[in-house]
Design a protein around this motif. Structure first.
Motif, mmCIF file in Angstrom:
data_model
loop_
_atom_site.group_PDB
_atom_site.id
_atom_site.type_symbol
_atom_site.label_atom_id
_atom_site.label_comp_id
_atom_site.label_asym_id
_atom_site.label_seq_id
_atom_site.Cartn_x
_atom_site.Cartn_y
_atom_site.Cartn_z
ATOM 1 N N PRO A 43 -41.728 -24.674 -7.558
ATOM 2 C CA PRO A 43 -41.325 -24.183 -5.704
ATOM 3 C C PRO A 43 -42.202 -23.170 -4.750
ATOM 4 C CG PRO A 43 -39.302 -23.765 -7.335
ATOM 5 C CD PRO A 43 -40.517 -23.496 -7.670
ATOM 6 N N ASP A 44 -42.485 -22.114 -5.598
ATOM 7 C CA ASP A 44 -43.334 -21.961 -4.836
ATOM 8 C C ASP A 44 -44.973 -22.505 -4.783
ATOM 9 O OD1 ASP A 44 -42.024 -19.486 -4.027
ATOM 10 O OD2 ASP A 44 -43.026 -17.990 -6.486
ATOM 11 N N ALA A 45 -45.399 -22.513 -5.650
ATOM 12 C CA ALA A 45 -46.692 -23.763 -5.441
ATOM 13 C C ALA A 45 -46.472 -25.233 -4.435
ATOM 14 C CB ALA A 45 -46.911 -24.274 -7.333
ATOM 15 N N GLN A 46 -45.652 -25.493 -4.945
ATOM 16 C CA GLN A 46 -44.869 -26.553 -3.728
ATOM 17 C C GLN A 46 -45.043 -25.637 -1.931
ATOM 18 O OE1 GLN A 46 -41.250 -28.548 -4.627
ATOM 19 N NE2 GLN A 46 -42.215 -29.835 -6.433
ATOM 20 N N ARG A 47 -44.496 -24.217 -1.712
ATOM 21 C CA ARG A 47 -44.096 -23.884 -0.912
ATOM 22 C C ARG A 47 -45.806 -23.553 -0.040
ATOM 23 N NH1 ARG A 47 -41.970 -19.092 1.023
ATOM 24 N NH2 ARG A 47 -41.839 -18.828 2.878
ATOM 25 N N ARG A 48 -46.548 -23.446 -1.452
ATOM 26 C CA ARG A 48 -47.811 -23.175 -0.655
ATOM 27 C C ARG A 48 -48.637 -24.611 0.035
ATOM 28 N NH1 ARG A 48 -49.253 -18.474 -5.285
ATOM 29 N NH2 ARG A 48 -48.298 -16.397 -4.349
ATOM 30 N N GLN A 49 -48.913 -25.109 -0.441
ATOM 31 C CA GLN A 49 -49.029 -26.330 -0.388
ATOM 32 C C GLN A 49 -48.618 -26.798 0.822
ATOM 33 O OE1 GLN A 49 -51.747 -28.165 -1.761
ATOM 34 N NE2 GLN A 49 -51.841 -29.359 -0.666
ATOM 35 N N LEU A 50 -47.742 -26.574 1.121
ATOM 36 C CA LEU A 50 -46.559 -27.486 2.254
ATOM 37 C C LEU A 50 -47.233 -26.865 3.941
ATOM 38 C CD1 LEU A 50 -45.126 -28.764 3.609
ATOM 39 C CD2 LEU A 50 -42.948 -26.956 3.639
ATOM 40 N N LEU A 51 -47.457 -25.018 3.234
ATOM 41 C CA LEU A 51 -48.328 -24.315 4.626
ATOM 42 C C LEU A 51 -49.715 -24.355 4.541
ATOM 43 C CD1 LEU A 51 -46.326 -20.952 3.724
ATOM 44 C CD2 LEU A 51 -45.910 -22.300 5.830
ATOM 45 N N ALA A 52 -50.241 -24.535 3.235
ATOM 46 C CA ALA A 52 -51.941 -24.834 3.376
ATOM 47 C C ALA A 52 -52.106 -26.184 4.395
ATOM 48 C CB ALA A 52 -51.678 -24.810 2.580
ATOM 49 N N THR A 53 -50.907 -27.319 4.345
ATOM 50 C CA THR A 53 -51.138 -28.592 4.828
ATOM 51 C C THR A 53 -50.708 -28.430 6.037
ATOM 52 O OG1 THR A 53 -50.534 -29.521 3.093
ATOM 53 C CG2 THR A 53 -50.669 -31.276 4.992
ATOM 54 N N ALA A 54 -49.841 -27.780 6.428
ATOM 55 C CA ALA A 54 -49.230 -27.411 7.855
ATOM 56 C C ALA A 54 -50.109 -26.508 9.160
ATOM 57 C CB ALA A 54 -47.785 -26.877 7.889
ATOM 58 N N ALA A 55 -50.866 -25.606 7.620
ATOM 59 C CA ALA A 55 -51.943 -25.052 8.646
ATOM 60 C C ALA A 55 -53.357 -26.023 8.962
ATOM 61 C CB ALA A 55 -52.202 -23.498 8.324
ATOM 62 N N GLY A 56 -53.588 -26.619 7.973
ATOM 63 C CA GLY A 56 -54.720 -27.823 8.748
ATOM 64 C C GLY A 56 -54.157 -28.943 9.579
ATOM 65 N N VAL A 57 -52.798 -28.986 9.568
ATOM 66 C CA VAL A 57 -53.015 -30.114 10.632
ATOM 67 C C VAL A 57 -52.921 -29.189 12.177
ATOM 68 C CG1 VAL A 57 -50.907 -31.335 11.336
ATOM 69 C CG2 VAL A 57 -51.889 -31.668 9.236
ATOM 70 N N THR A 58 -52.455 -28.031 12.161
ATOM 71 C CA THR A 58 -52.343 -27.280 12.895
ATOM 72 C C THR A 58 -53.186 -27.093 14.303
ATOM 73 O OG1 THR A 58 -50.154 -26.269 12.120
ATOM 74 C CG2 THR A 58 -51.493 -25.512 14.420
ATOM 75 N N GLY A 59 -54.625 -26.848 12.729
ATOM 76 C CA GLY A 59 -55.502 -26.450 12.989
ATOM 77 C C GLY A 59 -56.199 -27.477 13.361
ATOM 78 N N GLY A 60 -55.979 -28.441 13.100
ATOM 79 C CA GLY A 60 -56.903 -29.599 13.335
ATOM 80 C C GLY A 60 -56.415 -30.491 14.765
ATOM 81 N N LEU A 61 -55.111 -30.364 15.187
ATOM 82 C CA LEU A 61 -54.807 -30.852 16.994
ATOM 83 C C LEU A 61 -55.250 -29.670 17.250
ATOM 84 C CD1 LEU A 61 -51.041 -31.466 15.428
ATOM 85 C CD2 LEU A 61 -52.694 -32.928 16.060
#
Length: 201
Positions: free
Chosen positions: A11-29
């Motif tokens: 669950p921690d690995a999935q959460r970190r992956q989700l946060l990294a993806t969200a940060a990337g999308v937010t940065g791109g936007l």
């Protein structure tokens, strides 16, 4: 308790992956939002688009012998309604002209004739001297500029002279005739500058 060799819970690995993806999308936007004004500013404005568009003029009210100026692409375009006397004078000074038969391509093919026009009474030209781009004056009457002057255009900046078909006189600093822009005549009385049978310039 030593946890250095302890595996990361799924669950921690999935959460970190989700946060990294969200940060990337937010940065791109955020980057796209910041770049949008720049991209829009590089596109031509409506005013710039309009400046390059063909311009129209009603010529029914243009008196014989009168010169009217319109603007196309930021340049003055002359529209001259030539009288029969003006047309007759076009042939009297041929020997004094640099390019009386318009051999240099300063006009569309349909204006490569003795009057440099689609319709002989209507002369259309860009009102800029071909020497350094100054605006010549209009001296239509014979002898109005000097004795023996048949009528035409004179650039006071450096002394270039052109006849009533925009053909340059020998001895002028200007190297070539005035430029004739693409144009067409719709019906009898509507002039369209910047577009001819080949389409918009």
């Amino acid at each position: 308790m030593d946890t250095t060799d302890r595996p990361i819970d799924a669950p921690d690995a999935q959460r970190r992956q989700l946060l990294a993806t969200a940060a990337g999308v937010t940065g791109g936007l955020a980057l796209a939002a910041a770049a949008y004004p720049l991209v829009v500013s590089l596109a031509p404005s409506e005013r710039a688009k309009a400046a390059g568009s063909p311009v129209e003029m009603e010529i029914s009210t243009l008196a014989e012998g009168a010169l009217h100026t319109i603007e196309w692409r930021g340049k003055p375009v002359w529209v001259l309604r030539r009288s029969a006397a003006m047309l007759a004078r076009l042939q009297s000074e041929r020997a004094l002209l640099v390019d009386p038969d318009s051999g240099i391509a300063q006009q569309p093919a349909y204006a490569k004739n003795a009057t440099r026009a689609r319709r002989e009474d209507l002369f259309v030209a860009i009102g800029l001297c071909t020497h350094l781009g100054c605006i010549p004056g209009f001296y239509p009457r014979p002898d109005s500029l000097q004795r023996g002057w048949p009528g035409g255009f004179y650039c006071p900046c450096h002394g270039s002279k052109f006849d009533l078909a925009g053909r340059v006189y020998r001895g002028s600093p200007a190297p070539s005739n005035l430029v004739v822009p693409p144009y067409r005549i719709e019906g009898v009385n509507r002039l369209v500058v910047g577009s001819d049978s080949a389409g918009a310039a």
